[in-house]
Design an enzyme around this catalytic site. Structure first.
Site, PDB file in Angstrom:
ATOM      1  N   SER A  57       0.776  -1.233  -0.077  1.00 59.68           N
ATOM      2  CA  SER A  57      -0.013   0.008  -0.032  1.00 59.68           C
ATOM      3  C   SER A  57       0.786   1.185   0.038  1.00 59.68           C
ATOM      4  CB  SER A  57      -1.037  -0.049   1.251  1.00 59.68           C
ATOM      5  OG  SER A  57      -0.305  -0.045   2.448  1.00 59.68           O
ATOM      6  N   GLY A  92      -1.695  -4.395   0.999  1.00 59.47           N
ATOM      7  CA  GLY A  92      -2.119  -5.381   1.861  1.00 59.47           C
ATOM      8  C   GLY A  92      -0.920  -6.548   1.449  1.00 59.47           C
ATOM      9  N   ASN A 107       3.838  -5.290   5.633  1.00 59.35           N
ATOM     10  CA  ASN A 107       2.600  -6.547   6.093  1.00 59.35           C
ATOM     11  C   ASN A 107       3.365  -7.357   6.953  1.00 59.35           C
ATOM     12  OD1 ASN A 107       0.410  -4.570   5.378  1.00 59.35           O
ATOM     13  ND2 ASN A 107       1.229  -5.084   3.178  1.00 59.35           N
ATOM     14  N   ASP A 131      -5.219   6.502  10.051  1.00 59.28           N
ATOM     15  CA  ASP A 131      -4.922   4.901  10.668  1.00 59.28           C
ATOM     16  C   ASP A 131      -3.657   5.105  11.012  1.00 59.28           C
ATOM     17  OD1 ASP A 131      -3.143   5.133   8.226  1.00 59.28           O
ATOM     18  OD2 ASP A 131      -4.439   3.790   7.194  1.00 59.28           O
ATOM     19  N   HIS A 165      -0.692   4.802   6.929  1.00 57.05           N
ATOM     20  CA  HIS A 165      -0.427   5.273   5.539  1.00 57.05           C
ATOM     21  C   HIS A 165      -0.090   6.853   5.497  1.00 57.05           C
ATOM     22  CE1 HIS A 165      -2.482   1.441   5.351  1.00 57.05           C
ATOM     23  NE2 HIS A 165      -1.699   1.229   4.499  1.00 57.05           N
TER      24      HIS A 165
END
Length: 213
Positions: free
Chosen positions: A39, A76, A105, A186, A189
């Site tokens: 991402s 992801g 991730n 979040d 990001h």
């Protein structure tokens, strides 16, 4: 005799033209740069064209570098997912350079460092076997699973860079990670405003890798 000479000459001329065309094709085709990331490279939560890969494309064009960037990043994505997708991407795009930006991730999920390292190494070897050079983009992860785990995870990139003799961006979020105002809600990001800094971290290594023969 004249006809025989003319025929012989035409054969040589045709051969010369074919060789010249092949040579021109070999030198005029831009180097394909395949970005295989997660991402952080796939513009998650951003307007299209504002992530670091898109900014790199603009810089490549502005500097008239002989390269074309293909962004195959998926939000992801893990090192395992990248490893499974890479063979088809190599066949399709035939890149001269593969930029691997994966691992975040795996780290956020606490997956074994040894497994992530093995996946990254396998991807680099697959790219090499397909005739492509490899560039690694490293990441630091929060100490959610303990300091020892996060340090081993970060060190993994340097170990692979030395082992594979692959150029490395040690930490793509240098100058960004410590600034909460540069992140989406979040806290994982970066905002579009952070991506020029991310590109500044990546560009010196990317430019050198693109220019490498």
């Amino acid at each position: 005799m004249v006809m025989k000479f003319a025929k012989k000459l035409s054969v040589h001329a045709a051969a010369a033209l074919l060789m010249a065309a092949a040579s021109a094709s070999a030198y005029s085709a831009p180097k394909t740069v395949l970005v295989l990331g997660d991402s952080l490279s796939a513009e998650y939560g951003l307007a299209r064209g504002t992530g670091w890969v898109a900014l790199a494309e603009k810089k490549v064009k502005a500097q008239k570098l002989d390269a074309e960037i293909v962004n195959a990043s998926v939000s992801g994505e893990t090192t395992s997912g990248g490893r499974s997708r890479l063979p088809a991407l190599l066949t399709k795009h035939k890149p001269g350079l593969v930029v691997i930006e994966l691992g975040a991730n795996d780290g956020l999920r606490g997956l074994p460092v040894a497994a992530a390292q093995a996946n990254l190494k396998a991807m680099a070897e697959a790219a090499g076997q397909a005739g492509a050079k490899v560039m690694l983009v490293g990441i630091r992860i929060p100490p959610n699973y303990g300091r020892d785990y996060s340090e081993k995870f970060y060190a993994m990139y340097g170990i692979l860079s030395r082992e594979l003799k692959a150029p490395l961006v040690p930490f793509m979020l240098e100058g960004v990670a410590e600034k909460t105002e540069l992140f989406q809600p979040d806290r994982l990001h970066p905002l579009a405003a952070a991506h020029p800094t991310i590109l500044n971290n990546i560009w010196p290594v990317l430019e050198k890798s693109i220019k490498a023969k």
